[in-house]
Design an enzyme around this catalytic site. Structure first.
Site, PDB file in Angstrom:
ATOM      1  N   ARG A 155       0.850  -1.196   0.000  1.00 37.37           N
ATOM      2  CA  ARG A 155       0.000   0.000   0.000  1.00 37.37           C
ATOM      3  C   ARG A 155       0.883   1.243   0.000  1.00 37.37           C
ATOM      4  O   ARG A 155       0.633   2.198  -0.701  1.00 37.37           O
ATOM      5  CB  ARG A 155      -0.918  -0.016   1.214  1.00 37.37           C
ATOM      6  CG  ARG A 155      -2.239  -0.727   1.000  1.00 37.37           C
ATOM      7  CD  ARG A 155      -2.090  -2.139   0.443  1.00 37.37           C
ATOM      8  NE  ARG A 155      -3.364  -2.811   0.321  1.00 37.37           N
ATOM      9  CZ  ARG A 155      -3.938  -3.522   1.300  1.00 37.37           C
ATOM     10  NH1 ARG A 155      -3.313  -3.704   2.445  1.00 37.37           N
ATOM     11  NH2 ARG A 155      -5.115  -4.076   1.112  1.00 37.37           N
ATOM     12  N   ASP A 181      -0.068  -6.571  -3.283  1.00 39.49           N
ATOM     13  CA  ASP A 181      -1.487  -6.284  -3.028  1.00 39.49           C
ATOM     14  C   ASP A 181      -2.027  -5.513  -4.225  1.00 39.49           C
ATOM     15  O   ASP A 181      -1.310  -5.271  -5.194  1.00 39.49           O
ATOM     16  CB  ASP A 181      -1.668  -5.507  -1.706  1.00 39.49           C
ATOM     17  CG  ASP A 181      -2.962  -5.920  -1.010  1.00 39.49           C
ATOM     18  OD1 ASP A 181      -4.022  -5.773  -1.644  1.00 39.49           O
ATOM     19  OD2 ASP A 181      -2.910  -6.378   0.130  1.00 39.49           O
ATOM     20  N   HIS A 228      -6.831  -9.600  -3.989  1.00 45.34           N
ATOM     21  CA  HIS A 228      -5.785  -8.591  -3.763  1.00 45.34           C
ATOM     22  C   HIS A 228      -4.717  -8.620  -4.858  1.00 45.34           C
ATOM     23  O   HIS A 228      -3.535  -8.441  -4.578  1.00 45.34           O
ATOM     24  CB  HIS A 228      -5.131  -8.810  -2.383  1.00 45.34           C
ATOM     25  CG  HIS A 228      -6.036  -8.437  -1.248  1.00 45.34           C
ATOM     26  ND1 HIS A 228      -6.060  -7.192  -0.679  1.00 45.34           N
ATOM     27  CD2 HIS A 228      -6.985  -9.152  -0.590  1.00 45.34           C
ATOM     28  CE1 HIS A 228      -6.966  -7.155   0.285  1.00 45.34           C
ATOM     29  NE2 HIS A 228      -7.554  -8.330   0.358  1.00 45.34           N
ATOM     30  N   ASP A 244      -7.222 -13.950   1.565  1.00 45.90           N
ATOM     31  CA  ASP A 244      -8.254 -13.211   2.305  1.00 45.90           C
ATOM     32  C   ASP A 244      -9.100 -12.399   1.325  1.00 45.90           C
ATOM     33  O   ASP A 244      -8.673 -12.120   0.208  1.00 45.90           O
ATOM     34  CB  ASP A 244      -7.600 -12.256   3.317  1.00 45.90           C
ATOM     35  CG  ASP A 244      -6.619 -11.296   2.646  1.00 45.90           C
ATOM     36  OD1 ASP A 244      -5.931 -11.725   1.704  1.00 45.90           O
ATOM     37  OD2 ASP A 244      -6.538 -10.131   3.054  1.00 45.90           O
ATOM     38  N   GLU A 245     -10.279 -12.036   1.762  1.00 47.14           N
ATOM     39  CA  GLU A 245     -11.120 -11.034   1.114  1.00 47.14           C
ATOM     40  C   GLU A 245     -11.229 -11.240  -0.401  1.00 47.14           C
ATOM     41  O   GLU A 245     -10.811 -10.396  -1.180  1.00 47.14           O
ATOM     42  CB  GLU A 245     -10.563  -9.635   1.416  1.00 47.14           C
ATOM     43  CG  GLU A 245     -10.554  -9.341   2.905  1.00 47.14           C
ATOM     44  CD  GLU A 245     -10.130  -7.916   3.240  1.00 47.14           C
ATOM     45  OE1 GLU A 245     -10.711  -7.333   4.143  1.00 47.14           O
ATOM     46  OE2 GLU A 245      -9.187  -7.407   2.587  1.00 47.14           O
TER      47      GLU A 245
END
Ligand code: ACM
Length: 765
Positions: free
Chosen positions: A171, A200, A288, A347-348
């Site tokens: 990020r 990511d 991601h 994840d996610e």
């Protein structure tokens, strides 16, 4: 692990009344984590120009580390030799010191002896020695002529094998130099696993030889929304500015980013290995992955790249080309990183593109998969087999449990709102690493409660037998960097709360007050290392303050060497702003901004104190009152405590400002109203401290005393009200946006100690 865990827990209960009383002087022995056993002794061993380091051809790396360390303090180098002299620091390999990281340190006025079976044990011992260097009174840039180590006998080992820190470099990007500094700080506190979140949506940060576009395209971006917000915030706080070394100009565009070459990665791995820290790489997929998809669009099911309802479009687990790509990448990762673990993320994942894909329909049919969650599980299990073929174990975020998990995968627990996840995983026989969002997401803005929250965190979730608890490998704090654009901001976010986690995981004994004193003594070393830690909080005021005739601002400084500067014109306090010494008298409504500064010029949090004039609020007549407050629960998602719907779905009675676990379970969004009276025992200026995750507002006699509204991570806000002795109507409106909540009310009176509001103060009709 189990053996030492049981012993230490037992020891902690036995010691709590006996040994605790004899805990060593925290100024003389400012050790974090505190050793399992420390016997304080009289006298010192003085290291000076005649001291040598002695090692009989063992621990070459550690000898070098010790020598470098002494040089940084002394400015001259201690010789290494094979013979013990009149003043020697002796490293001994001793197979009787059994544990992998276990060590013994003996400091007497005539000699220092470090003993361990392994290099890791000796290295941990050197960190203990480092923390014993007396630095009080020495400016951070001053070399010491000699070092007088306090005499002691220490026997020490960790309770947990996994003591981790995570850093998201996707990020916002962090330089190799910073990552090494981060490893140095980890090492100082005996943390031993570095989870490197390398990829990511917002950036791909590791060179992959076979897919050069991953970094050519994926490592760079024009400023995104988060960058813009950080840049805006940097007007008030320079630490929110993007580190300019990661901003470049390319073909007329300003781009932000960067990546590590494989040579740099190897260099960092070697640096960590010399400090006995294992680096666990994370290449997050199948979600991601926007940065990778930008470079290689064939990776998705529908060739779209962007945001779905909640998360970004994932790669397609239904094409062999995707597996070929993933396996190629992990072949390079497995060859680079010596760790036995690789983190797959997982994840996610927004699975809508899978649900629409004909290729996925075919794969699901062929493999008898009923849901897209099972399809994700199919992807993770195939990747795990591939990792295993390279001699590696797979770690995944706890979503890997959803479509069925293989018993050999290691589960990294993060979703605080799914408390059963780590319990079921551990019962299932999976190894588990605990990183629950609350309190271990260190991207949550720290406040005066953060350190205590971390210190009192128990890595073992409730509901496990001792045998099942052995599956909890340890814990880790995560630093997600969407809102952490600079190295200074990163330091501020994780230090000093990491030190609390270090003590939880290494020592695992409750010594909170003693720990706080040791922490105070340890800042001098952090100053020397150039760590931009969050300064401890100032006390003696609230955010919103009231005065009746005139008010007094008397700031309480936790560290004597702090300087407090303030402004009254709304500007940010600097070292040039007036110094606040003694008490300041307030005679008119005004806003004061103040900040503490360390001797090295580091600024602490900026406090904005609003003062307004008020009369003491009159109490109401006491009718027949009952104990407690009425609590109404309002099902639904309310973005603000002022927007809760009219009618409660459940109404119960509670003894204090708290929501019983059974009413807020399941991680759902809800609203709550706590209604009744507060009976204060004396007339005075009361400060109230309301800690909320998500938001809440405290009203007393229709005055809004604390506004901590909105959806956010746990944070404390405070306000004051002048109250006459007696009963006053009160209400707390609270909203939870989903994902686990916190609600707590504390008070202080006339600037005194902050404490919980006693149950006996709450009344209802
Ligand atoms: C995570 O925070 N998405 C693991």
């Amino acid at each position: 692990m189990l053996r030492s865990l049981k012993l230490t827990v037992l020891a902690a209960t036995m010691y709590s009344t006996t040994l605790m009383a004899q805990d060593a002087d925290p100024g003389r022995y400012p050790l974090i984590p505190y050793p399992q056993e420390l016997t304080a002794r009289q006298g010192e061993f003085v290291v000076g120009r005649t001291t040598n380091i002695v090692s009989a051809n063992v621990f070459a790396n550690e000898v070098k580390q010790l020598q470098q360390l002494m040089t940084t303090f002394l400015g001259y180098k201690l010789p290494v030799s094979a013979r013990i002299g009149a003043s020697s620091i002796v490293l001994v390999q001793d197979n009787a010191v059994k544990g992998e990281e276990e060590y013994e340190l003996d400091i007497t006025p005539s000699r220092i002896t470090l003993r361990a079976r392994t290099g890791a044990g000796i290295f941990r011992c050197i960190q203990t020695l480092t923390q014993l260097v007396p630095l009080a009174g020495h400016p951070a840039n001053e070399k010491l002529k000699t070092i007088a180590f306090p005499a002691a006998a220490i026997k020490d080992h960790p309770v947990y094998d996994y003591r981790g820190m995570h850093l998201d470099v996707a990020r916002h990007f962090f330089s190799v130099k910073y990552v090494k500094k981060f490893l140095d700080v980890m090492a100082l506190y005996k943390m031993n696993k570095f989870h490197w979140h390398l990829t990511d949506d917002q950036g791909w940060r590791i060179e992959i030889k076979k897919y050069p576009l991953l970094t050519e395209k994926g490592a760079w971006r024009t400023y995104n929304n988060q960058d813009s917000v950080c840049i805006e915030k940097s007007k008030d706080n320079p630490d929110m500015a993007l580190d300019q070394e990661h901003v470049i100009q390319r073909t007329g565009q300003t781009l932000y980013g960067g990546y590590y070459t494989q040579a740099e990665i190897k260099d960092v791995i070697a640096y960590a290995a010399a400090r006995h820290i294992e680096i666990i790489p994370e290449i997050d997929m199948p979600g991601h992955m926007m940065a990778a998809i930008k470079a290689y669009p064939f990776l998705t099911c529908d060739s779209e790249n962007g945001w779905g309802k909640t998360f970004s479009t994932p790669i397609c687990p239904c094409e062999e080309t995707t597996f070929k790509f993933a396996e190629d990448i992990f072949t390079e990762i497995a060859a680079l990183f010596p760790s036995k673990y690789i983190h797959l993320g997982a994840d996610e994942v927004e699975k809508t593109s899978w649900a629409k894909s004909p290729a996925c329909a075919a794969v699901m049919k062929a493999n008898n998969l009923k849901t897209v969650e099972e399809l994700q599980s199919y992807f993770v299990k195939r990747m795990e087999k591939f990792f295993n073929s390279k001699g590696k174990k797979l770690i995944g975020w706890d979503e890997i449990l959803e479509g069925g998990v293989s018993p050999t995968a290691v589960v990294m627990y993060w979703r605080s709102w799914v408390p059963k996840a780590p319990v079921e995983a551990a019962k299932n026989g999976n190894r588990v690493i605990m990183t629950p969002g609350n309190p271990l997401y260190f991207d949550g803005i720290p406040d005066r409660n953060s350190i205590s929250n971390v210190y009192h965190f128990d890595p073992v979730p409730k509901g496990l037998t001792a045998a099942e608890a052995a599956n909890i490998l340890g814990a880790q704090a995560n630093i997600w960097t969407e809102w952490i654009p600079s190295e200074k901001r990163a330091d501020y976010m994780y230090m000093p709360r990491m030190t609390a986690l270090a003590e939880v995981l290494w020592t695992h004994q409750q010594r909170y007050d003693h720990y706080l004193e040791r922490l105070t003594s340890s800042y001098a070393l952090l100053d020397r290392m150039g760590v931009n830690y969050r300064l401890p909080d100032l006390d003696g005021f609230a955010g919103d303050n009231v005065f009746v005739d005139k008010g007094t601002l008397q700031v309480i400084k936790p560290l004597a060497n702090m300087a407090v500067h303030y402004t009254t014109d709304g500007s940010i306090p600097t070292l040039q702003s007036p110094l606040l010494e003694g008490a300041l008298t307030i005679t008119q409504p005004e806003t004061i901004k103040l900040s503490a500064f360390s001797p090295t010029g580091t600024r602490g949090d900026i406090y904005t104190l609003k003062y307004r004039q008020q009369h003491y609020l009159k109490p109401v007549a006491a009718a027949a009152m009952q104990a407690g407050l009425q609590l109404g629960i309002y099902e639904g998602a309310f973005k603000s405590a002022t927007k809760i719907k009219a009618k409660a779905d459940t109404v119960v009675t509670v003894t204090n400002v708290a929501i019983p676990e059974e009413l807020g379970k399941g991680g759902k969004a809800f609203g709550a109203k706590l209604d009744g009276f507060i009976e204060v025992p004396a007339t005075g200026i009361y400060s109230f401290y309301l800690t909320c995750d998500d938001g809440g507002i405290l009203y007393i006699s229709d005055e809004q005393v604390v506004n901590n509204d909105g959806w956010h991570a746990p944070v404390q806000k405070s306000g004051q009200v002048a109250l006459e002795k007696g009963l006053h109507p009160m209400r707390v409106d609270f909203v939870e946006g989903g994902g686990g909540y916190t609600l707590k009310l504390e008070y202080s009176v006339n600037g005194g100690k902050i404490q919980p509001v006693p149950d006996s103060w709450f009344k209802r009709k």
